[in-house]
Write a protein that holds these residues in place. Structure first.
Motif, PDB file in Angstrom:
ATOM      1  N   GLU A   4       0.964  -1.139   0.166  1.00  0.00           N
ATOM      2  CA  GLU A   4      -0.090   0.066  -0.039  1.00  0.00           C
ATOM      3  C   GLU A   4       0.964   1.189   0.038  1.00  0.00           C
ATOM      4  N   THR A   5       2.329   1.055   0.517  1.00  0.00           N
ATOM      5  CA  THR A   5       2.832   2.107   0.329  1.00  0.00           C
ATOM      6  C   THR A   5       4.267   1.934  -0.490  1.00  0.00           C
ATOM      7  N   VAL A   6       4.723   3.080  -0.635  1.00  0.00           N
ATOM      8  CA  VAL A   6       6.237   2.899  -1.421  1.00  0.00           C
ATOM      9  C   VAL A   6       7.284   2.321  -0.645  1.00  0.00           C
ATOM     10  N   ASP A   7       7.383   2.538   0.804  1.00  0.00           N
ATOM     11  CA  ASP A   7       8.279   2.167   1.546  1.00  0.00           C
ATOM     12  C   ASP A   7       8.026   0.281   1.816  1.00  0.00           C
ATOM     13  N   GLU A   8       6.719   0.121   1.721  1.00  0.00           N
ATOM     14  CA  GLU A   8       6.318  -1.377   1.836  1.00  0.00           C
ATOM     15  C   GLU A   8       6.857  -2.186   0.511  1.00  0.00           C
ATOM     16  N   PHE A   9       6.525  -1.544  -0.548  1.00  0.00           N
ATOM     17  CA  PHE A   9       6.985  -2.255  -1.867  1.00  0.00           C
ATOM     18  C   PHE A   9       8.758  -2.240  -2.093  1.00  0.00           C
ATOM     19  N   GLU A  10       9.294  -1.105  -1.646  1.00  0.00           N
ATOM     20  CA  GLU A  10      10.871  -1.493  -1.696  1.00  0.00           C
ATOM     21  C   GLU A  10      11.443  -2.309  -0.740  1.00  0.00           C
ATOM     22  N   GLU A  11      10.776  -2.320   0.431  1.00  0.00           N
ATOM     23  CA  GLU A  11      11.357  -3.310   1.447  1.00  0.00           C
ATOM     24  C   GLU A  11      10.974  -4.824   0.839  1.00  0.00           C
ATOM     25  N   ASN A  12       9.914  -4.923   0.298  1.00  0.00           N
ATOM     26  CA  ASN A  12       9.479  -6.440   0.032  1.00  0.00           C
ATOM     27  C   ASN A  12      10.202  -6.720  -1.333  1.00  0.00           C
ATOM     28  N   TRP A  13      10.398  -5.932  -2.078  1.00  0.00           N
ATOM     29  CA  TRP A  13      11.198  -5.870  -3.388  1.00  0.00           C
ATOM     30  C   TRP A  13      12.536  -6.478  -3.184  1.00  0.00           C
ATOM     31  N   HIS A  14      13.477  -5.755  -2.053  1.00  0.00           N
ATOM     32  CA  HIS A  14      14.602  -6.166  -1.567  1.00  0.00           C
ATOM     33  C   HIS A  14      14.567  -7.592  -0.967  1.00  0.00           C
ATOM     34  N   HIS A  15      13.746  -7.925  -0.130  1.00  0.00           N
ATOM     35  CA  HIS A  15      13.614  -9.116   0.551  1.00  0.00           C
ATOM     36  C   HIS A  15      13.443 -10.285  -0.540  1.00  0.00           C
ATOM     37  N   MET A  16      12.664  -9.830  -1.629  1.00  0.00           N
ATOM     38  CA  MET A  16      12.360 -10.939  -2.309  1.00  0.00           C
ATOM     39  C   MET A  16      13.507 -11.490  -3.077  1.00  0.00           C
ATOM     40  N   ILE A  17      14.400 -10.333  -3.528  1.00  0.00           N
ATOM     41  CA  ILE A  17      15.621 -10.493  -4.402  1.00  0.00           C
ATOM     42  C   ILE A  17      16.780 -11.143  -3.519  1.00  0.00           C
ATOM     43  N   HIS A  18      16.728 -10.856  -2.297  1.00  0.00           N
ATOM     44  CA  HIS A  18      17.704 -11.298  -1.242  1.00  0.00           C
ATOM     45  C   HIS A  18      17.361 -12.957  -0.963  1.00  0.00           C
ATOM     46  N   CYS A  19      16.238 -13.260  -0.806  1.00  0.00           N
ATOM     47  CA  CYS A  19      15.838 -14.603  -0.579  1.00  0.00           C
ATOM     48  C   CYS A  19      15.792 -15.599  -1.631  1.00  0.00           C
ATOM     49  N   PHE A  20      15.811 -15.167  -2.935  1.00  0.00           N
ATOM     50  CA  PHE A  20      15.919 -15.933  -4.011  1.00  0.00           C
ATOM     51  C   PHE A  20      17.205 -15.740  -4.747  1.00  0.00           C
ATOM     52  N   GLU A  21      18.038 -14.942  -4.195  1.00  0.00           N
ATOM     53  CA  GLU A  21      19.350 -14.629  -4.527  1.00  0.00           C
ATOM     54  C   GLU A  21      19.435 -14.269  -6.278  1.00  0.00           C
ATOM     55  N   LEU A  22      18.568 -13.211  -6.514  1.00  0.00           N
ATOM     56  CA  LEU A  22      18.462 -12.730  -7.999  1.00  0.00           C
ATOM     57  C   LEU A  22      19.252 -11.449  -7.936  1.00  0.00           C
ATOM     58  N   GLU A  23      20.112 -10.995  -7.266  1.00  0.00           N
ATOM     59  CA  GLU A  23      20.644  -9.617  -7.261  1.00  0.00           C
ATOM     60  C   GLU A  23      21.397  -9.284  -8.846  1.00  0.00           C
ATOM     61  N   ASP A  24      21.938 -10.203  -9.155  1.00  0.00           N
ATOM     62  CA  ASP A  24      22.425  -9.950 -10.799  1.00  0.00           C
ATOM     63  C   ASP A  24      21.464 -10.210 -11.935  1.00  0.00           C
ATOM     64  N   ASN A  25      20.242 -10.645 -11.680  1.00  0.00           N
ATOM     65  CA  ASN A  25      19.391 -10.525 -12.760  1.00  0.00           C
ATOM     66  C   ASN A  25      19.153  -9.321 -13.377  1.00  0.00           C
ATOM     67  N   ARG A  26      19.455  -9.270 -14.676  1.00  0.00           N
ATOM     68  CA  ARG A  26      19.394  -7.894 -15.512  1.00  0.00           C
ATOM     69  C   ARG A  26      18.136  -7.427 -15.443  1.00  0.00           C
ATOM     70  N   HIS A  27      16.974  -8.215 -15.744  1.00  0.00           N
ATOM     71  CA  HIS A  27      15.736  -7.632 -15.835  1.00  0.00           C
ATOM     72  C   HIS A  27      15.036  -7.198 -14.970  1.00  0.00           C
ATOM     73  N   LEU A  28      15.373  -7.789 -13.696  1.00  0.00           N
ATOM     74  CA  LEU A  28      14.826  -7.440 -12.135  1.00  0.00           C
ATOM     75  C   LEU A  28      15.383  -5.891 -11.764  1.00  0.00           C
ATOM     76  N   CYS A  29      16.840  -6.099 -12.415  1.00  0.00           N
ATOM     77  CA  CYS A  29      17.692  -4.589 -12.202  1.00  0.00           C
ATOM     78  C   CYS A  29      16.906  -3.560 -12.889  1.00  0.00           C
ATOM     79  N   ASN A  30      16.607  -3.843 -14.214  1.00  0.00           N
ATOM     80  CA  ASN A  30      15.900  -2.648 -15.036  1.00  0.00           C
ATOM     81  C   ASN A  30      14.309  -2.563 -14.460  1.00  0.00           C
ATOM     82  N   MET A  31      13.849  -3.519 -13.855  1.00  0.00           N
ATOM     83  CA  MET A  31      12.485  -3.336 -13.378  1.00  0.00           C
ATOM     84  C   MET A  31      12.834  -2.502 -12.283  1.00  0.00           C
TER      85      MET A  31
END
Length: 657
Positions: A355-382
């Motif tokens: 519902e908020t920008v802070d919640e979205f950004e926190e969830n996004w970082h948590h998702m990237i970290h849990c699935f180890e997708l920090e180097d995925n090019r398309h997710l970086c573009n998104m």
């Protein structure tokens, strides 16, 4: 004449051509022979023509018509053939059109009439049928539909038509070729005529400097310009459909009316999809709308369009279509999404639920970290473009009941049913107006339903009765859904951080969703705010606020939560305009108004001889009056002209101070 004699005459064989038969004109001879051939079961064609060799005007001296099955004679002296022929020779130079008929051997075919009609000589489209085909062509009937309609007009069986489907196809092809030769000229001339008839009509064009040809068009009608101020809070722009033989992208600018229907706010045919072209579109759009900017706009993820909007419309909210972002993600992340269902669920939950920008950004970082997708090019573009497509960034922006450009794309798909991709621009403009008329008819139908029917209420809440008297039928349906959903929440009051305000926490009483919605209420100011931001996005209060209102026994919804754009009055004239529309604004509307009145008079007068004579005499007298009025010769017109003359002379001789 007895019945037997009459029967014998009707059933007798057609008159056969004979040696010495004469005709005044060659067309009469051809018509006679063709009729004879049809009755005998064969077709004819012209095999030879000869003109005089002398100087002066060309004079036909011989023409030979022959059965299409006739074979060539083996030698020049052999005059027999496998069928029959007719030759006309002009023997008397003093008689301009005198012909003699010569008949060779005959052979009767005795084919069925249903099959004889396929011979080319027997296929002819009458002028009445041509007019009907032209009408059906203008509304984009298919050729098969045209043949079906023509068959129904002729008695229900298309086999009795004196032509075949190919003839209709060829006629329509000639129509298209005629238009193609002067396509753009006809379109521009039509726009200029519309502008002369109605100054509120606006159009612009781009011209190639080298070829001096029109390469782009933009136009807006007067009604759209009047409605734009009410519906400028959210517009959609998309260029996904090429719909003409020049492959010019169709770029409609659309909005949402008070019935939740798609409306056209402008239209452009573009030479390309470059930044300069998009700038030209938005510049003319603002000129047409008196430099009144839209508040929110949604487009697809086009870089050129993004750059253009940031420069041409710098102070509006620009949102990219979420569906396009997710579609591209499915293309780039297809293997990961299909292989890991847990990641797929986490990915879409991260996009849609915060519902908020802070919640979205926190969830996004948590998702990237849990699935180890920090180097995925398309997710970086998104992540880099998240502020253009992520719903959390637009919770406070008005994009009613949508997060995609589906309205523009749906309009494009709907338009495909009206137009052929190889159609000319002139045909496109005609069908565009048909589409507008269809949308206006749909809007009128919804307004009638709202006026003539009563929507059943779900509850006895006064706020629901208040809403049904304000909203249109479609919008009230959305509001009533929120009323129904409000009964599924448990409400708890929580401590307030500020004096004078009341805070509530709501969650589903079925425990199907553990999410808690927070509602803040300031009763003195009649202010209600919900963490879901449903009102800010859609313009009606959410189920959570409705639940709090019923809990606090609030009997009326504050007027600030009723947007005028959702009311019946948004497009309904007020005051005397409802009954008196005044003088129509252009020639087409004047013609339609008079046509309806005169057709009604004719229908009433045709059933009575006295009424017919009365109307006929009045029409004859009125004809003379109309001619005089067009020449400005009526006494009333002369008086007005004499009154205007002194004023015009005074303005002409006025000396500037």
């Amino acid at each position: 004449m007895s019945d037997d004699e009459e029967y014998d005459e009707i059933s007798s064989q057609p008159l056969a051509p004979y040696v010495g038969m004469e005709f005044d004109y060659v067309d009469d001879a051809k018509l006679f022979y063709n009729d004879y051939a049809f009755k005998m079961g064969f077709g004819i064609h012209t095999t030879a023509s000869k003109n005089n060799q002398k100087k002066g005007p060309v004079v036909l001296i011989k023409r030979v018509f022959r059965c299409v099955h006739a074979g060539k004679p083996e030698n020049k002296t052999d005059t027999s053939s496998a069928s029959e022929a007719i030759s006309m020779e002009q023997h008397s130079p003093s008689k301009e059109s005198w012909f003699e008929m010569d008949v060779t051997n005959k052979r009767q075919k005795n084919r069925l009439p249903e099959r004889v009609r396929f011979y080319h000589s027997h296929r002819n489209i009458s002028q009445e049928d041509l007019d009907l085909i032209l009408t059906m062509h203008d509304v984009n009937f298919s050729t098969s539909s045209c043949m079906g309609m023509l068959g129904r007009v002729r008695g229900g069986d298309r086999r009795i038509l004196p032509y075949v489907k190919r003839d209709v196809t060829n006629f329509r092809s000639k129509l298209r070729q005629t238009i193609n030769l002067r396509d753009m000229d006809m379109t521009v001339a039509y726009f200029e005529r519309r502008q002369d008839e109605n100054p509120e009509f606006y159009y612009a064009k781009t011209v190639d400097e080298e070829t001096n040809s029109v390469t782009g068009l933009f136009w807006v009608d007067g009604r759209t310009r009047a409605l734009y101020r009410k519906y400028r809070d959210c517009v959609f722009f998309d260029t996904t459909f090429c719909t003409n033989r020049y492959n010019m992208p169709f770029a409609p600018i659309v909005g949402v009316n008070n019935h939740l229907q798609t409306i056209l706010l402008g239209c452009a045919l573009l030479p390309n999809e470059q930044i300069e072209t998009f700038k030209w579109v938005f510049q003319n759009f603002l000129i047409a709308m008196n430099n009144v900017h839209p508040l929110n706009i949604m487009t697809d993820q086009d870089k050129a369009m993004d750059t253009t909007i940031s420069e041409a419309l710098p102070n509006i909210v620009h949102r990219c279509c979420k569906w396009h972002a997710q579609r591209k993600a499915r293309e780039k992340l297809g293997r990961i999404l299909s292989r890991d269902e847990v990641f797929e669920q986490a990915f879409y939950t991260c996009i849609n639920d915060p519902e908020t920008v802070d919640e979205f950004e926190e969830n996004w970082h948590h998702m990237i970290h849990c699935f180890e997708l920090e180097d995925n090019r398309h997710l970086c573009n998104m992540w880099r473009t998240r502020h253009t497509w992520a719903p959390a960034y637009f919770r406070k922006c008005f994009f009613p009941f949508t997060s995609t450009t589906g309205r523009s794309e749906g309009l494009n798909s709907y338009f495909k049913t009206f137009i052929n991709p190889q159609a000319s621009v002139w045909k496109f403009v005609q069908q565009y107006e048909v589409l507008q008329e269809t949308m206006l008819d749909r809007e009128d139908n919804q307004a009638f339903i709202g006026e003539a029917t009563t929507t059943p209420l779900y509850s006895r809440y006064n706020i629901e009765r208040q809403a049904v008297n304000f909203y249109t039928r479609a919008v009230f349906g959305k509001f009533q859904s929120e009323v129904i959903a409000s009964t599924g929440y448990v409400i708890n009051q929580v401590p307030a951080l500020h004096n004078g305000s009341i805070n509530f926490g709501l969650f589903s009483n079925y425990y199907e969703d553990p999410k808690i919605f927070k509602v803040n209420v300031e009763m003195p100011d009649e202010k209600f705010e919900c963490s879901c931001s449903y009102f800010e996005m859609n313009g009606i209060i959410c189920a959570h606020i409705i639940r709090v209102m019923t809990h606090l026994n609030v009997q009326t919804i504050p007027q600030c939560y009723f947007l005028q754009r959702w009311s019946e009055k948004a497009t309904t004239p007020t005051g005397s305009q409802l009954l008196d529309f005044g003088l129509p604004s252009n020639n087409t509307l004047k013609y339609n108004s008079l046509y309806r009145k005169l057709i009604w008079l004719a229908s009433q007068a045709c059933g009575n001889d006295f009424a017919y004579n009365l109307l006929n005499d009045a029409a004859n007298q009125l004809e003379l009056v109309i001619v005089a009025a067009r020449r400005r010769e009526l006494p009333e017109q002369r008086e007005v002209h004499q009154q205007q003359m002194p004023q015009q002379q005074a303005e002409t001789h006025r000396v500037p101070s």
